[in-house]
Design an enzyme around this catalytic site. Structure first.
Site, PDB file in Angstrom:
ATOM      1  N   ASP A   1     -28.850  20.405  19.431  1.00  0.00           N
ATOM      2  CA  ASP A   1     -29.293  19.193  20.132  1.00  0.00           C
ATOM      3  C   ASP A   1     -30.788  18.945  20.029  1.00  0.00           C
ATOM      4  O   ASP A   1     -31.350  18.153  20.786  1.00  0.00           O
ATOM      5  CB  ASP A   1     -28.885  19.264  21.607  1.00  0.00           C
ATOM      6  CG  ASP A   1     -29.541  20.426  22.351  1.00  0.00           C
ATOM      7  OD1 ASP A   1     -30.251  21.232  21.701  1.00  0.00           O
ATOM      8  OD2 ASP A   1     -29.351  20.535  23.573  1.00  0.00           O
TER       9      ASP A   1
ATOM     10  N   HIS B   1     -31.860  28.676  15.383  1.00  0.00           N
ATOM     11  CA  HIS B   1     -32.398  28.905  16.725  1.00  0.00           C
ATOM     12  C   HIS B   1     -32.061  27.743  17.656  1.00  0.00           C
ATOM     13  O   HIS B   1     -31.830  27.959  18.857  1.00  0.00           O
ATOM     14  CB  HIS B   1     -33.916  29.100  16.656  1.00  0.00           C
ATOM     15  CG  HIS B   1     -34.322  30.478  16.255  1.00  0.00           C
ATOM     16  ND1 HIS B   1     -35.277  31.210  16.941  1.00  0.00           N
ATOM     17  CD2 HIS B   1     -33.901  31.281  15.236  1.00  0.00           C
ATOM     18  CE1 HIS B   1     -35.423  32.398  16.357  1.00  0.00           C
ATOM     19  NE2 HIS B   1     -34.607  32.460  15.324  1.00  0.00           N
TER      20      HIS B   1
ATOM     21  N   HIS C   1     -30.652  35.099   4.908  1.00  0.00           N
ATOM     22  CA  HIS C   1     -31.846  35.903   4.658  1.00  0.00           C
ATOM     23  C   HIS C   1     -32.099  36.096   3.168  1.00  0.00           C
ATOM     24  O   HIS C   1     -33.019  36.834   2.798  1.00  0.00           O
ATOM     25  CB  HIS C   1     -31.715  37.270   5.338  1.00  0.00           C
ATOM     26  CG  HIS C   1     -31.954  37.221   6.810  1.00  0.00           C
ATOM     27  ND1 HIS C   1     -31.785  38.313   7.643  1.00  0.00           N
ATOM     28  CD2 HIS C   1     -32.348  36.199   7.627  1.00  0.00           C
ATOM     29  CE1 HIS C   1     -32.056  37.973   8.884  1.00  0.00           C
ATOM     30  NE2 HIS C   1     -32.389  36.698   8.902  1.00  0.00           N
TER      31      HIS C   1
ATOM     32  N   ASN D   1     -39.367  32.532  19.780  1.00  0.00           N
ATOM     33  CA  ASN D   1     -39.516  31.305  18.989  1.00  0.00           C
ATOM     34  C   ASN D   1     -40.954  31.039  18.558  1.00  0.00           C
ATOM     35  O   ASN D   1     -41.205  30.091  17.805  1.00  0.00           O
ATOM     36  CB  ASN D   1     -38.998  30.098  19.771  1.00  0.00           C
ATOM     37  CG  ASN D   1     -37.486  30.017  19.800  1.00  0.00           C
ATOM     38  OD1 ASN D   1     -36.814  30.593  18.942  1.00  0.00           O
ATOM     39  ND2 ASN D   1     -36.942  29.322  20.779  1.00  0.00           N
TER      40      ASN D   1
ATOM     41  N   ARG E   1     -33.918  28.576   9.631  1.00  0.00           N
ATOM     42  CA  ARG E   1     -34.146  29.406  10.820  1.00  0.00           C
ATOM     43  C   ARG E   1     -34.306  28.542  12.069  1.00  0.00           C
ATOM     44  O   ARG E   1     -33.762  28.859  13.132  1.00  0.00           O
ATOM     45  CB  ARG E   1     -35.384  30.271  10.607  1.00  0.00           C
ATOM     46  CG  ARG E   1     -35.635  31.255  11.751  1.00  0.00           C
ATOM     47  CD  ARG E   1     -36.787  32.183  11.449  1.00  0.00           C
ATOM     48  NE  ARG E   1     -37.056  33.023  12.627  1.00  0.00           N
ATOM     49  CZ  ARG E   1     -38.263  33.257  13.102  1.00  0.00           C
ATOM     50  NH1 ARG E   1     -39.325  32.745  12.529  1.00  0.00           N
ATOM     51  NH2 ARG E   1     -38.429  34.017  14.159  1.00  0.00           N
TER      52      ARG E   1
END
Length: 328
Positions: free
Chosen positions: A71, A63, A191, A91, A59
């Site tokens: 990066d 994100h 998932h 987040n 995850r």
């Protein structure tokens, strides 16, 4: 004159090719020959001690890559001058075990080959290793990413999918990021491991509509169990449920088998089996384990190369949670 023109042409072409990403799987073979062993040791120890690390790292990687590319910008901590990506609302629920894994790996690598391996590469490699560790497919991770120089919470909004998106919104979102429908459905298979907090699906089990309290698309027994688990979710924000209630810690195709049974936890999971554009891929992956692994691996390889930074576009951070120079 023709010879001079030929020489200039060669120089120009060499300059163009040198600006292309030079990523390859053996990038650190000479500069950090023990990279793979160190990463395997750190990842194995962390996964054994914290079994949700694999899902959390996957995850975290997703994100990171969706916002300004792969990066490691999501790893940066906020300071007095900047609110970083990791502190954007969406987040805030990113798991601490995933951050801790990267920090542990970076610390170990800095002792063996200081200033060589980027945090972006560490996160990409750790994600692949952990997916494989819990039963998922192996795929090649090309190395040579540089760590990004920007991390701002304000850049996150609109760059990550949300659980309440319609299928049209999901398809449009992934298309804008360069992924087709099949790749979107394959990536959703992530998932099959991990969990979601109750506030991400509470609207399906509490006050769903004026006609019914619970989303009728949910399996009745599953919904009842979720209501018990999430009874106090408004007071306890950490309450959660497994994304795949059948085999939560194993990377397999059970996620897709669950969807037509009403066992898809999130609204964005369930819509995959109700739309004619996505349903065929759900049915394929539910019955063909190999097809899912093949397509997931390809999609992850593609994701791992999204908007990467190379050469002077980034840096190799000394610490993964801070830039080498303070950004104001």
């Amino acid at each position: 004159m023709p010879f001079s023109f030929f020489v200039l042409l060669l120089l120009f072409l060499s300059g163009v090719s040198s600006s292309e990403p030079k990523l390859n799987a053996k990038y650190y073979q000479k500069s950090c020959p023990n990279l793979e062993r160190i990463m395997q040791d750190v990842a194995t120890t962390k996964q054994i001690n914290s079994p949700t690390t694999a899902a959390g790292t996957l995850r975290l990687f997703f994100h990171d890559c969706m916002v300004d590319g792969c990066d490691a910008s999501v790893l940066i901590s906020s300071n007095a001058f900047n609110t970083a990506e990791r502190d954007a609302d969406i987040n805030l629920s990113l798991p601490g075990d995933a951050f801790d894994l990267v920090i542990r790996a970076k610390t170990s690598l800095e002792l063996h080959c200081p200033g060589v391996v980027s945090c972006a590469d560490i996160l990409a490699m750790a994600t692949r290793d952990l997916i494989t560790m819990v039963g998922g497919p192996y795929y090649e991770v090309r190395m040579g990413r540089k760590d990004g120089l920007i991390s701002q919470a304000s850049r996150v909004e609109g760059n990550l999918p949300k659980v309440n998106m319609t299928i049209d919104q999901l398809i449009a979102f992934f298309a804008a990021k360069g992924f087709n429908i099949q790749e979107m459905v394959a990536l959703s298979g992530g998932h099959t491991i991990g969990f979601s907090h109750c506030n991400e699906f509470s609207d399906r089990i509490f006050n769903f509509s004026s006609a019914t309290d619970v989303d009728p698309a949910l399996n009745t027994k599953f919904a009842a169990a979720l209501k018990k688990v999430c009874a106090n979710f408004q007071r306890n924000k950490g309450m959660s449920a497994f994304n795949d209630v059948m085999t939560p810690n194993k990377f397999d195709n059970m996620y897709y088998q669950n969807l037509p049974r009403g066992l898809g936890l999130l609204r964005s999971d369930h819509v995959l089996v109700t739309d004619p554009r996505t349903k065929p891929f759900v049915e394929l992956y539910a019955t063909n384990h190999k097809a899912f692994f093949t397509d997931f691996a390809r999609a992850m390889e593609k994701l791992s190369m999204r908007d990467i930074k190379t050469d002077h576009e980034g840096e190799v951070r000394h610490r993964c949670d801070s830039f080498n120079d303070i950004k104001t």
